[in-house]
Design a protein around this motif. Structure first.
Motif, short mmCIF file in Angstrom:
data_model
loop_
_atom_site.label_atom_id
_atom_site.label_comp_id
_atom_site.label_asym_id
_atom_site.label_seq_id
_atom_site.Cartn_x
_atom_site.Cartn_y
_atom_site.Cartn_z
N ASP A 16 0.96 -1.24 -0.12
CA ASP A 16 -0.06 -0.13 0.01
C ASP A 16 0.81 1.31 -0.06
N ARG A 17 1.90 1.42 0.72
CA ARG A 17 2.76 2.62 0.77
C ARG A 17 3.45 2.69 -0.58
N SER A 18 4.00 1.64 -1.29
CA SER A 18 4.44 1.63 -2.72
C SER A 18 3.41 2.08 -3.75
N VAL A 19 2.22 1.73 -3.44
CA VAL A 19 1.16 2.06 -4.53
C VAL A 19 0.90 3.58 -4.30
N ALA A 20 0.97 4.04 -2.88
CA ALA A 20 0.58 5.63 -2.65
C ALA A 20 1.71 6.24 -3.25
N PHE A 21 3.17 5.93 -3.07
CA PHE A 21 4.16 6.36 -3.53
C PHE A 21 4.16 6.65 -5.04
N TYR A 22 4.12 5.34 -5.85
CA TYR A 22 4.24 5.40 -7.46
C TYR A 22 2.87 6.09 -7.95
N GLU A 23 1.58 5.92 -7.26
CA GLU A 23 0.62 6.69 -7.92
C GLU A 23 0.32 7.85 -7.35
N THR A 24 0.47 8.60 -6.21
CA THR A 24 0.14 9.69 -5.59
C THR A 24 1.38 10.68 -5.72
N SER A 25 2.61 10.07 -5.18
CA SER A 25 3.70 11.13 -5.19
C SER A 25 4.44 11.04 -6.40
N LEU A 26 4.36 10.12 -7.35
CA LEU A 26 5.12 10.21 -8.65
C LEU A 26 4.14 10.70 -9.78
N GLY A 27 2.62 10.20 -9.55
CA GLY A 27 1.83 10.36 -10.59
C GLY A 27 1.57 9.48 -11.50
N LEU A 28 2.34 8.33 -11.24
CA LEU A 28 2.19 7.41 -12.64
C LEU A 28 0.56 6.99 -12.82
N VAL A 29 0.29 6.61 -13.88
CA VAL A 29 -1.12 6.28 -14.20
C VAL A 29 -1.20 4.68 -14.41
N ARG A 30 -2.41 4.15 -13.72
CA ARG A 30 -2.72 2.81 -13.85
C ARG A 30 -2.82 2.39 -15.23
N TYR A 31 -2.38 1.11 -15.31
CA TYR A 31 -2.93 0.66 -16.86
C TYR A 31 -3.68 -0.63 -16.28
N ARG A 32 -3.61 -1.27 -15.42
CA ARG A 32 -4.49 -2.42 -14.83
C ARG A 32 -4.14 -2.97 -13.68
N GLU A 33 -5.13 -3.44 -12.99
CA GLU A 33 -4.99 -4.04 -11.48
C GLU A 33 -5.85 -5.42 -11.48
N TRP A 34 -5.28 -6.16 -10.41
CA TRP A 34 -5.93 -7.40 -10.21
C TRP A 34 -5.99 -7.80 -8.88
N GLY A 35 -6.89 -8.95 -8.59
CA GLY A 35 -6.47 -9.73 -7.26
C GLY A 35 -7.04 -8.89 -6.04
N LYS A 36 -6.87 -9.70 -4.91
CA LYS A 36 -7.23 -9.14 -3.58
C LYS A 36 -6.19 -9.67 -2.60
N ARG A 37 -6.23 -9.04 -1.59
CA ARG A 37 -5.08 -9.25 -0.54
C ARG A 37 -5.05 -10.62 -0.21
N HIS A 39 -2.75 -11.26 -2.58
CA HIS A 39 -2.20 -11.31 -3.85
C HIS A 39 -2.75 -10.35 -4.83
N ARG A 40 -2.63 -9.00 -4.31
CA ARG A 40 -2.94 -7.86 -5.40
C ARG A 40 -2.04 -7.53 -6.29
N GLY A 41 -2.35 -6.71 -7.30
CA GLY A 41 -1.02 -6.44 -8.22
C GLY A 41 -1.70 -4.96 -9.18
N VAL A 42 -0.65 -4.06 -9.13
CA VAL A 42 -1.02 -2.95 -10.04
C VAL A 42 -0.16 -2.65 -10.95
N VAL A 43 -0.46 -2.41 -12.19
CA VAL A 43 0.70 -2.13 -13.39
C VAL A 43 0.44 -0.67 -13.77
N TYR A 44 1.56 -0.01 -13.93
CA TYR A 44 1.45 1.48 -14.40
C TYR A 44 2.15 1.58 -15.58
N PHE A 45 1.92 2.46 -16.45
CA PHE A 45 2.19 2.98 -17.70
C PHE A 45 3.66 3.59 -17.39
#
Length: 128
Positions: A16-37, A39-45
């Motif tokens: 969660d901390r890493s998702v916040a960093f890449y998405e909020t702090s760096l502003g990367l845009v999500r390409y896709r996501e999957w799964g539930k805790r 085993h979750r994943g997020v892919v950024y452009f």
């Protein structure tokens, strides 16, 4: 080996901390996501490639990094690499998530995940 697409795979210690960093702090845009805790994943452009963050699973330890290389025919690549004397860390096989994957390691131990997306995989279908 003809690489069709690539991505850097990170297994962060705190997802969660890493998702916040890449998405909020760096502003990367999500390409896709999957799964539930857990085993979750997020892919950024990431320009010409992608950055994938995923929770540790399948016995992998947090903090790991892998390079994901998509090819048209993973079995042909496996045969070619074997002929070149490359040690195969994990033979080509269909994974539970439907992709065909094999793993080799570079001289420093970095895992190179060589992936084929089969014709019947959801990533091949229009998701509209």
């Amino acid at each position: 080996m003809h690489v069709l697409q690539s991505r850097v795979l990170l297994r962060p210690r705190d997802f969660d901390r890493s998702v916040a960093f890449y998405e909020t702090s760096l502003g990367l845009v999500r390409y896709r996501e999957w799964g539930k805790r857990p085993h979750r994943g997020v892919v950024y452009f990431l320009g010409g490639g992608f950055l994938e963050l995923s929770e540790s699973g399948s016995g992998e330890r947090p903090g790991g990094m892998r390079l994901w290389l998509q090819v048209a025919d993973v079995h042909a690549v496996e045969r070619d690499l074997q002929a070149r004397g490359v040690d195969i860390a994990a033979a080509a096989a269909r994974q539970p998530w439907g992709l065909l994957e094999m793993v080799v390691e570079d001289p420093d131990g970095l895992a190179l995940v060589i992936v084929e997306t089969p014709l019947d995989h959801p990533l091949r279908r229009d998701q509209r």
